[in-house]
Enzyme design. Structure first.
Site, PDB file in Angstrom:
ATOM      1  N   LYS A   9       0.847  -1.197   0.000  1.00 34.40           N
ATOM      2  CA  LYS A   9       0.000   0.000   0.000  1.00 34.40           C
ATOM      3  C   LYS A   9       0.885   1.249   0.000  1.00 34.40           C
ATOM      4  O   LYS A   9       2.011   1.228   0.519  1.00 34.40           O
ATOM      5  CB  LYS A   9      -0.864   0.043   1.262  1.00 34.40           C
TER       6      LYS A   9
ATOM      7  N   ARG B  50      -9.869 -11.939   2.964  1.00 34.05           N
ATOM      8  CA  ARG B  50     -10.801 -12.982   2.516  1.00 34.05           C
ATOM      9  C   ARG B  50     -10.149 -14.364   2.542  1.00 34.05           C
ATOM     10  O   ARG B  50     -10.834 -15.383   2.661  1.00 34.05           O
ATOM     11  CB  ARG B  50     -11.332 -12.649   1.128  1.00 34.05           C
TER      12      ARG B  50
END
Length: 465
Positions: A243, A317
């Site tokens: 990021k 996830r």
């Protein structure tokens, strides 16, 4: 307050009913009403008090001694049910009671209680000394219980990762379990591979602290099985798909799903609901090292589905998938997962409204009704079957990051759906877990989302043992 000692808070409620000074919660149209005597009305006029939402005015009595307080409700008080939260920090020491006002009794008391929160682990904050006499019709134990669960979630999210990494999260998890006599087990490090949790291991293996799966069991054997799964990514660099710095600033909150299911579990256990409760938290740090998982890797999940990694920043996830697969092996009566999963959910609904996904229309209706009753904003989003094709990839059963950028929150939910057994009563919550700006009942920082509504649904369905 019912909470384990690590996160204990002193209750903000006084013991003696109406043993204190009055608070008048008023709309602009009530300023000239009979609830205020002429002296108070003159004081209102002299100070230009307009009863705007959240406006506060102390009222002196004989000899200049503080005699009462006024709280503005604005023209639409039902739009700000927790406006009383600001009073917890503004009222001087002593006991207070709500003498008048067009407010919901429970919401007014809960707002006051929630508004007393301060995160003071690293910086001292003024102690809340004002005490509210619970209004008639309020349930003191329920108010304390919900406040404890919310404060637990807030504290966990607010702690930076050097104080709330996987090891510290395990410690908090164990303390919670010990307080309520729950059984806690932990699978850590390479034992995750031995016990067939390969995706939890892959996501967390580059972290300085070993990845782990936290497992808590509490309740009556034979009661309805309720399983809570919370994403516990204690920090998310994005992995090798790193990021930018601005996007990493709040990534201590990426374990907000774990924090919220722990807060909900506290409420459930403290209330003694008649359930067979299980809480699963995959606790990892998505870090960067030579052994970090990579874009284009193909992982085999606990369920046996192969997953192509098209973005290492779609890691939440993956850890949830292994935990959900484990949960379904016991065929729970109700399966809930909570996760700070996608930025797409924030684009769709902003930071304050948590989307949830479920195939169960009755469950969705109950959640929506509880959301409105508890002023705990939730919104049902669709599991669009046609979008399931976006998860297709040529070399594996499924991709963790569909290309194109469309429907990011929905496709994340559809990914999780692949690991939930058909027919399971399941709901997925894509929460933000953070207040970007202060509210009357909550400062900037970590927040509980959806768990008061969920607790209401569980309480109504299962009651006490």
């Amino acid at each position: 307050m019912s909470a384990f000692s690590y996160f204990e808070r002193a209750s903000v409620f006084a013991d003696a009913a109406k043993d204190g000074r009055p608070i008048y919660a008023l709309t602009p149209g009530e300023l000239e009403g009979e609830d205020l005597d002429e002296g108070a009305r003159e004081w209102v006029r002299a100070n230009g008090f307009k009863a705007k939402s959240g406006e506060f005015l102390p009222v002196p009595g004989a000899g200049g001694v503080l005699a009462a307080a006024l709280l503005g409700l604005g023209d639409a008080p039902k739009d700000a049910p927790f406006v009383t939260g600001s009073l917890a920090q503004r009222l001087p020491e002593g006991n207070w009671y709500l003498a008048a006002g067009d407010v919901e009794v429970h919401a007014a008391a809960l707002g006051f209680s929630l508004g007393s929160y301060r995160f003071d682990r690293f910086k001292s904050a003024p102690e809340t000394k004002a005490r509210l006499c619970p209004p008639d019709g309020s349930e003191r134990a329920e108010l304390d219980r919900q406040t404890a669960g919310v404060f637990l979630a807030r504290d966990l999210v607010n702690l930076p990762t050097n104080h709330m990494g996987p090891e510290a999260l395990e410690d908090a998890f164990r303390r919670l379990g010990a307080h309520y006599g729950a059984n806690v087990s932990v699978t850590s490090g390479d034992a995750l591979l031995d016990e067939n949790f390969p995706m939890i291991h892959a996501v967390g293996r580059a972290g300085a602290e070993a990845p782990r799966l936290l497992d808590m069991r509490w309740g009556r054997t034979g009661a309805p099985k309720v399983t809570l799964v919370g994403k516990g990514v204690c920090f998310d660099t994005g992995g090798l798909d790193i990021k930018p710095p601005s996007s990493m600033l709040l990534m201590k909150k990426d374990m907000g799903g774990a924090a919220n299911v722990m807060g909900l579990a506290l409420m459930v256990m403290d209330a003694g609901l008649d359930v067979d409760l299980r809480v699963l938290v995959p606790a990892v740090e998505n870090a960067i090292a030579g052994n970090a998982f990579r874009p284009s890797d193909i992982l085999t999940s606990r369920k046996g589905l192969t997953v192509q990694i098209d973005n290492t920043d779609a890691e939440g996830r993956l850890v949830l998938a292994d935990a959900l697969a484990l949960a379904c092996e016991e065929t729970p009566d109700l399966l809930i997962d909570m996760a700070t999963l996608t930025g797409a959910a924030r684009v769709a609904l902003g930071p304050d409204v948590a989307p949830f996904y479920t195939h169960d229309t009755a469950l969705a209706g109950a959640l929506s009704a509880a959301s409105e009753a508890e002023h705990d904003p939730l919104w049902r989003m669709p599991l669009v079957a046609a979008y399931d094709d976006m998860l297709t990839t040529k070399v594996a059963d499924i991709t963790n990051a569909p290309s194109g950028g469309f429907a990011g929150s929905i496709t994340a939910a559809l990914f999780l759906n692949r690991f939930v057994e058909p027919g399971t009563r399941w709901a997925h919550f894509d929460i933000y877990g953070w207040n970007p700006k202060a509210k009357p009942h909550a400062p900037v920082g970590g927040e509980a989302q959806g768990i008061r509504a969920l607790y209401r649904v569980l309480r109504e369905r299962y009651g006490e043992a």
